[in-house]
Design a protein around this motif. Structure first.
Motif, PDB file in Angstrom:
ATOM      1  N   GLY A 136      -9.521   1.307   4.845  1.00 18.20           N
ATOM      2  CA  GLY A 136      -8.138   0.845   4.954  1.00 18.20           C
ATOM      3  C   GLY A 136      -7.965  -0.585   4.483  1.00 18.20           C
ATOM      4  N   ASN A 137      -8.847  -1.475   4.933  1.00 22.14           N
ATOM      5  CA  ASN A 137      -8.733  -2.884   4.554  1.00 22.14           C
ATOM      6  C   ASN A 137      -9.003  -3.094   3.064  1.00 22.14           C
ATOM      7  OD1 ASN A 137      -7.951  -3.685   7.095  1.00 22.14           O
ATOM      8  ND2 ASN A 137      -9.994  -4.322   7.725  1.00 22.14           N
ATOM      9  N   SER A 138      -9.922  -2.326   2.500  1.00 30.84           N
ATOM     10  CA  SER A 138     -10.173  -2.411   1.053  1.00 30.84           C
ATOM     11  C   SER A 138      -8.912  -2.024   0.284  1.00 30.84           C
ATOM     12  CB  SER A 138     -11.318  -1.487   0.649  1.00 30.84           C
ATOM     13  OG  SER A 138     -12.523  -1.924   1.205  1.00 30.84           O
ATOM     14  N   HIS A 139      -8.237  -0.982   0.750  1.00 31.10           N
ATOM     15  CA  HIS A 139      -7.004  -0.552   0.083  1.00 31.10           C
ATOM     16  C   HIS A 139      -5.913  -1.615   0.220  1.00 31.10           C
ATOM     17  CE1 HIS A 139      -4.026   1.915  -1.753  1.00 31.10           C
ATOM     18  NE2 HIS A 139      -3.308   1.987  -0.652  1.00 31.10           N
ATOM     19  N   ILE A 140      -5.814  -2.223   1.386  1.00 28.41           N
ATOM     20  CA  ILE A 140      -4.831  -3.295   1.584  1.00 28.41           C
ATOM     21  C   ILE A 140      -5.095  -4.433   0.601  1.00 28.41           C
ATOM     22  CG2 ILE A 140      -4.068  -5.138   3.157  1.00 28.41           C
ATOM     23  CD1 ILE A 140      -4.556  -3.101   5.461  1.00 28.41           C
ATOM     24  N   GLU A 141      -6.342  -4.832   0.465  1.00 33.15           N
ATOM     25  CA  GLU A 141      -6.666  -5.943  -0.438  1.00 33.15           C
ATOM     26  C   GLU A 141      -6.356  -5.576  -1.889  1.00 33.15           C
ATOM     27  OE1 GLU A 141      -7.082  -9.011   0.716  1.00 33.15           O
ATOM     28  OE2 GLU A 141      -6.793  -7.970   2.611  1.00 33.15           O
ATOM     29  N   ASP A 142      -6.613  -4.322  -2.279  1.00 38.09           N
ATOM     30  CA  ASP A 142      -6.243  -3.875  -3.631  1.00 38.09           C
ATOM     31  C   ASP A 142      -4.730  -3.976  -3.827  1.00 38.09           C
ATOM     32  OD1 ASP A 142      -8.881  -3.292  -4.200  1.00 38.09           O
ATOM     33  OD2 ASP A 142      -8.641  -1.105  -4.096  1.00 38.09           O
ATOM     34  N   CYS A 143      -3.980  -3.465  -2.857  1.00 35.38           N
ATOM     35  CA  CYS A 143      -2.513  -3.501  -2.945  1.00 35.38           C
ATOM     36  C   CYS A 143      -2.004  -4.938  -2.963  1.00 35.38           C
ATOM     37  CB  CYS A 143      -1.884  -2.726  -1.790  1.00 35.38           C
ATOM     38  SG  CYS A 143      -2.103  -0.943  -1.902  1.00 35.38           S
ATOM     39  N   TYR A 144      -2.621  -5.791  -2.159  1.00 33.91           N
ATOM     40  CA  TYR A 144      -2.225  -7.193  -2.106  1.00 33.91           C
ATOM     41  C   TYR A 144      -2.388  -7.839  -3.480  1.00 33.91           C
ATOM     42  CZ  TYR A 144      -2.128 -12.114  -0.782  1.00 33.91           C
ATOM     43  OH  TYR A 144      -1.818 -13.440  -0.700  1.00 33.91           O
TER      44      TYR A 144
END
Length: 168
Positions: A136-144
């Motif tokens: 989840g956090n990896s995806h958030i950082e990608d989206c960010y």
């Protein structure tokens, strides 16, 4: 469309809270000593969580489709540069399962750990929590990163072109 870095940071913080809640749910399911329940639960959790994160960052396929051509091209280029497998895409069960398979260590470790009384369930829950939080956090950082690139591109477009320099 995200208007400022402050708004982007607030979205990032909200999404991290969503991931923590989902990771706790995943851990709770992993404690149940029935093989396979946690995998089905993780798929269901991610099928809800990833689209919510995409939506918060303005990166669902529908949101991207609604952008003007220049913005759409820029966002798609940013997605490609970041290498995100989930931003701007329809999140399917097949995609989620493929991503979970890449995290096969979690699956193997929780599957074996469940058969060790008491301690095994706690270990399985801990592994499940950590793996879900990481995804989840990896995806958030990608989206960010993608949303930040789009924001910076929009701010550059809004700056006035330098006019003629007048002598003093």
């Amino acid at each position: 469309m995200i208007e400022s870095r402050e708004e982007l940071e607030a979205i990032r913080k909200t999404c991290h809270s969503m991931v923590t809640r989902s990771s706790s749910l995943s851990a709770g399911t992993a404690i149940i000593p029935i093989p396979g329940v946690d995998i089905g639960s993780d798929v269901a959790i991610l099928l809800r969580l990833i689209p919510k994160i995409n939506d918060k960052f303005g990166l669902t396929p529908e949101q991207i489709e609604d952008l003007d051509t220049e913005s759409k091209v820029m966002v798609m280029a940013a997605i490609s540069n970041v290498g995100s497998k989930m931003a701007g895409k329809y999140i399917t069960k097949k995609l989620v399962i493929s991503l979970l398979q890449k995290m096969g260590v979690k699956v193997a470790a929780t599957g074996v750990a469940k058969y060790v009384p008491f301690v095994g369930s706690a270990v399985a829950g801990g592994i499940s929590f950590t793996a879900m939080k990481y995804m989840g956090n990896s995806h958030i950082e990608d989206c960010y990163k993608i949303a930040l690139a789009a924001l910076e591109n929009n701010q550059t477009d809004l700056e006035p072109a330098p006019g003629p320099v007048e002598p003093e």
